[in-house]
Write a protein that holds these residues in place. Structure first.
Motif, PDB file in Angstrom:
ATOM      1  N   GLU A 117     -49.316  18.186  11.376  1.00  0.00           N
ATOM      2  CA  GLU A 117     -48.190  18.893  10.760  1.00  0.00           C
ATOM      3  C   GLU A 117     -47.755  18.192   9.471  1.00  0.00           C
ATOM      4  O   GLU A 117     -47.674  16.966   9.425  1.00  0.00           O
ATOM      5  CB  GLU A 117     -47.006  18.952  11.720  1.00  0.00           C
ATOM      6  CG  GLU A 117     -45.815  19.707  11.175  1.00  0.00           C
ATOM      7  CD  GLU A 117     -44.720  19.939  12.188  1.00  0.00           C
ATOM      8  OE1 GLU A 117     -43.642  20.405  11.783  1.00  0.00           O
ATOM      9  OE2 GLU A 117     -44.918  19.664  13.389  1.00  0.00           O
ATOM     10  N   THR A 163     -48.494  17.317  15.367  1.00  0.00           N
ATOM     11  CA  THR A 163     -47.653  18.511  15.384  1.00  0.00           C
ATOM     12  C   THR A 163     -46.524  18.386  16.407  1.00  0.00           C
ATOM     13  O   THR A 163     -46.697  17.774  17.459  1.00  0.00           O
ATOM     14  CB  THR A 163     -48.470  19.789  15.665  1.00  0.00           C
ATOM     15  OG1 THR A 163     -47.628  20.917  15.476  1.00  0.00           O
ATOM     16  CG2 THR A 163     -49.006  19.822  17.077  1.00  0.00           C
ATOM     17  N   TYR A 174     -52.270  23.920  16.649  1.00  0.00           N
ATOM     18  CA  TYR A 174     -52.585  23.090  15.484  1.00  0.00           C
ATOM     19  C   TYR A 174     -52.244  21.662  15.856  1.00  0.00           C
ATOM     20  O   TYR A 174     -51.208  21.407  16.460  1.00  0.00           O
ATOM     21  CB  TYR A 174     -51.789  23.550  14.261  1.00  0.00           C
ATOM     22  CG  TYR A 174     -52.298  24.875  13.739  1.00  0.00           C
ATOM     23  CD1 TYR A 174     -53.090  24.943  12.610  1.00  0.00           C
ATOM     24  CD2 TYR A 174     -52.013  26.060  14.415  1.00  0.00           C
ATOM     25  CE1 TYR A 174     -53.587  26.156  12.159  1.00  0.00           C
ATOM     26  CE2 TYR A 174     -52.502  27.274  13.967  1.00  0.00           C
ATOM     27  CZ  TYR A 174     -53.291  27.318  12.842  1.00  0.00           C
ATOM     28  OH  TYR A 174     -53.789  28.506  12.400  1.00  0.00           O
TER      29      TYR A 174
END
Length: 184
Positions: free
Chosen positions: A97, A87, A94
């Motif tokens: 990605e 990410t 998170y």
């Protein structure tokens, strides 16, 4: 009879097709959302070079993690591509990605985006990523695809792009393993 599509890791030889898909998908998708002069100036050759370099860095292990996949139609070569990696978000919790996911306009609406998203999630999961997000232009109707794929709306931001402010929305999946198990 349905066509059988192949999803595989991109090679530098795919770069010309990826550059063409990138430009044609942007021009079809972002018309009216992004400054028209910018879209008109997009050059497939320039994007092919950028993708060739990115794929080369990934294949040489010169990035911490990243993967570019292509989805190929029989006897056609790549008709879509996507990339994933660590990410880039500094604020959302998170770890993976989806950086890009584009299907050539002539091939949209056939479930190829869904197949490619699943393959990108499988790549992230196999690399040890537990969650993933994607940023989408807020005015892009494709954002509903991510909602249909179970993405939870996480955040919004506006950033300048091509001299204009562009609103974006993040969607996230906080359990890739669970999502993939349910999907299969």
């Amino acid at each position: 009879m349905a066509l059988a599509f192949d999803i595989r890791e991109a090679t530098p030889m795919d770069s010309d097709a990826i550059g063409r898909i990138h430009v044609e998908a942007w021009q079809a998708t972002y018309a009216g959302m992004i400054e028209p002069g910018y879209l008109a100036r997009l050059d497939p050759g320039t994007w092919a070079t950028r993708w060739r370099e990115a794929i080369g860095r990934q294949r040489a292990g010169r990035v911490r993690y990243g993967k570019v996949l292509v989805i190929c139609a029989p006897d056609q070569g790549p008709v879509g591509f996507g990339s994933c990696g660590r990410t880039r978000s500094q604020t959302l919790p998170y770890d993976g990605e989806i950086e890009t996911l584009y299907i050539h306009p002539d091939w949209q609406g056939q479930g190829l985006g869904r197949e490619l998203l699943v393959a990108l999630f499988e790549e992230l999961s196999a690399a040890g990523f537990l969650s993933a997000l994607v940023w989408v232009v807020a005015a892009n109707p494709s954002r509903f695809f991510y909602e249909a794929m179970g993405g939870e709306r996480l955040a919004e931001k506006t950033e300048p792009f091509a001299g204009c402010p562009v609103a974006q929305v993040a969607y996230g999946w906080d359990d890739l393993v669970g999502w993939l198990s349910a999907w299969r």
